[in-house]
Design a protein around this motif. Structure first.
Motif, short mmCIF file in Angstrom:
data_model
loop_
_atom_site.label_atom_id
_atom_site.label_comp_id
_atom_site.label_asym_id
_atom_site.label_seq_id
_atom_site.Cartn_x
_atom_site.Cartn_y
_atom_site.Cartn_z
N PHE A 21 48.15 52.11 21.27
CA PHE A 21 47.57 52.33 22.55
C PHE A 21 48.34 51.61 23.63
O PHE A 21 48.44 50.48 23.47
CB PHE A 21 45.92 52.12 22.23
N ASP A 22 48.43 52.43 24.46
CA ASP A 22 49.31 51.80 25.77
C ASP A 22 47.92 51.22 26.66
O ASP A 22 46.75 50.98 26.06
CB ASP A 22 49.86 52.68 26.57
N ARG A 23 48.37 50.44 27.48
CA ARG A 23 47.38 49.60 28.43
C ARG A 23 46.02 50.49 29.02
O ARG A 23 45.09 50.14 29.24
CB ARG A 23 47.96 49.05 29.77
N ARG A 24 46.51 51.60 29.47
CA ARG A 24 45.62 52.41 30.21
C ARG A 24 44.55 52.91 29.14
O ARG A 24 43.38 52.97 29.48
CB ARG A 24 46.16 53.87 30.80
N GLU A 25 44.97 53.44 28.00
CA GLU A 25 44.17 53.80 26.95
C GLU A 25 43.21 52.72 26.44
O GLU A 25 42.10 52.90 26.38
CB GLU A 25 44.86 54.35 25.68
N LEU A 26 43.77 51.60 26.35
CA LEU A 26 42.92 50.31 25.84
C LEU A 26 41.98 50.10 26.94
O LEU A 26 40.92 49.36 26.75
CB LEU A 26 43.75 49.17 25.65
N GLY A 27 42.47 50.23 28.15
CA GLY A 27 41.24 49.73 29.28
C GLY A 27 40.05 50.83 29.22
O GLY A 27 38.90 50.45 29.36
N VAL A 28 40.36 52.17 28.88
CA VAL A 28 39.53 53.19 29.04
C VAL A 28 38.44 52.99 27.45
O VAL A 28 37.21 52.76 27.74
CB VAL A 28 39.94 54.80 28.71
N ILE A 29 38.92 52.45 26.58
CA ILE A 29 38.45 52.17 25.24
C ILE A 29 37.46 50.90 25.33
O ILE A 29 36.44 50.70 25.12
CB ILE A 29 39.28 52.04 23.92
N LEU A 30 38.12 49.67 25.95
CA LEU A 30 37.39 48.50 25.99
C LEU A 30 36.21 48.59 27.31
O LEU A 30 35.30 47.86 26.93
CB LEU A 30 38.45 47.59 26.38
N THR A 31 36.49 49.46 28.23
CA THR A 31 35.47 49.85 29.09
C THR A 31 34.16 50.12 28.44
O THR A 31 33.00 49.75 28.56
CB THR A 31 35.89 50.75 30.23
N TRP A 42 26.99 48.06 19.82
CA TRP A 42 28.17 47.51 19.02
C TRP A 42 28.31 46.12 19.16
O TRP A 42 27.72 45.44 19.99
CB TRP A 42 29.39 48.21 19.45
N ARG A 43 28.88 45.40 18.11
CA ARG A 43 29.09 43.94 17.94
C ARG A 43 30.61 43.53 17.73
O ARG A 43 31.12 42.30 18.11
CB ARG A 43 28.38 43.41 16.82
N ASP A 44 31.66 44.43 17.23
CA ASP A 44 32.84 43.88 16.69
C ASP A 44 33.71 45.37 16.71
O ASP A 44 33.30 46.22 16.96
CB ASP A 44 32.85 43.36 15.42
N TYR A 45 34.88 44.79 17.01
CA TYR A 45 36.01 45.87 16.84
C TYR A 45 37.15 45.46 15.81
O TYR A 45 37.27 44.28 15.70
CB TYR A 45 36.25 46.33 18.10
N GLY A 46 37.92 46.44 15.53
CA GLY A 46 39.26 46.11 14.84
C GLY A 46 40.15 47.01 15.16
O GLY A 46 39.99 48.46 15.68
N MET A 47 41.32 46.75 15.15
CA MET A 47 42.67 47.66 15.57
C MET A 47 43.80 47.59 14.59
O MET A 47 43.95 46.64 13.87
CB MET A 47 43.28 47.20 17.06
N SER A 48 44.22 48.63 14.30
CA SER A 48 45.17 49.15 13.26
C SER A 48 46.28 49.79 13.92
O SER A 48 46.21 50.90 14.33
CB SER A 48 44.55 49.78 11.74
#
Length: 115
Positions: A21-31, A42-48
């Motif tokens: 994921f690029d920075r823009r995509e991660l910004g949308v997801i993390l928001t 939600w309480r936790d996340y993981g990335m692969s």
């Protein structure tokens, strides 16, 4: 006695070959993730980051299976869209080319009737 050159170890794939994921995509997801954590959903996340797909997994509790997976598959960009939201049972909830539109299926979980 003849000397043979040592057998080289098998080379792993170049880390740059992985989908991410690029920075823009991660910004949308993390928001969205932050809003869902604040709501207590939600309480936790993981990335692969794999060769074909990048996955952002969302957990209700740390030791469980992910309740949702947000996937990016660039090979599907021209067909169904490269982003998908997949439920715990493997059902594809939404697929498309625009990440914000695809994530709206999860934002609906935030909207509740106020009594």
């Amino acid at each position: 006695m003849t000397m043979q050159p040592p057998t080289p170890f098998p080379q792993r794939s170049d880390p740059d070959d992985r989908v991410a994921f690029d920075r823009r995509e991660l910004g949308v997801i993390l928001t969205l993730y932050g809003r869902m954590v604040a709501a207590g959903e939600w309480r936790d996340y993981g990335m692969s980051f794999l060769r074909d797909v990048a996955i952002f997994s969302v957990f209700r509790r740390t030791a469980e299976n992910p309740i949702y997976r947000i996937e990016k598959r660039p090979r599907l960009r021209g067909r169904q869209g490269q982003y998908a939201v997949i439920a715990m049972d493997g059902q594809i909830l939404k697929r498309g080319a625009d990440l914000r539109v695809v994530l709206r299926v999860l934002e609906r979980k935030l909207i509740r009737a106020v009594e």
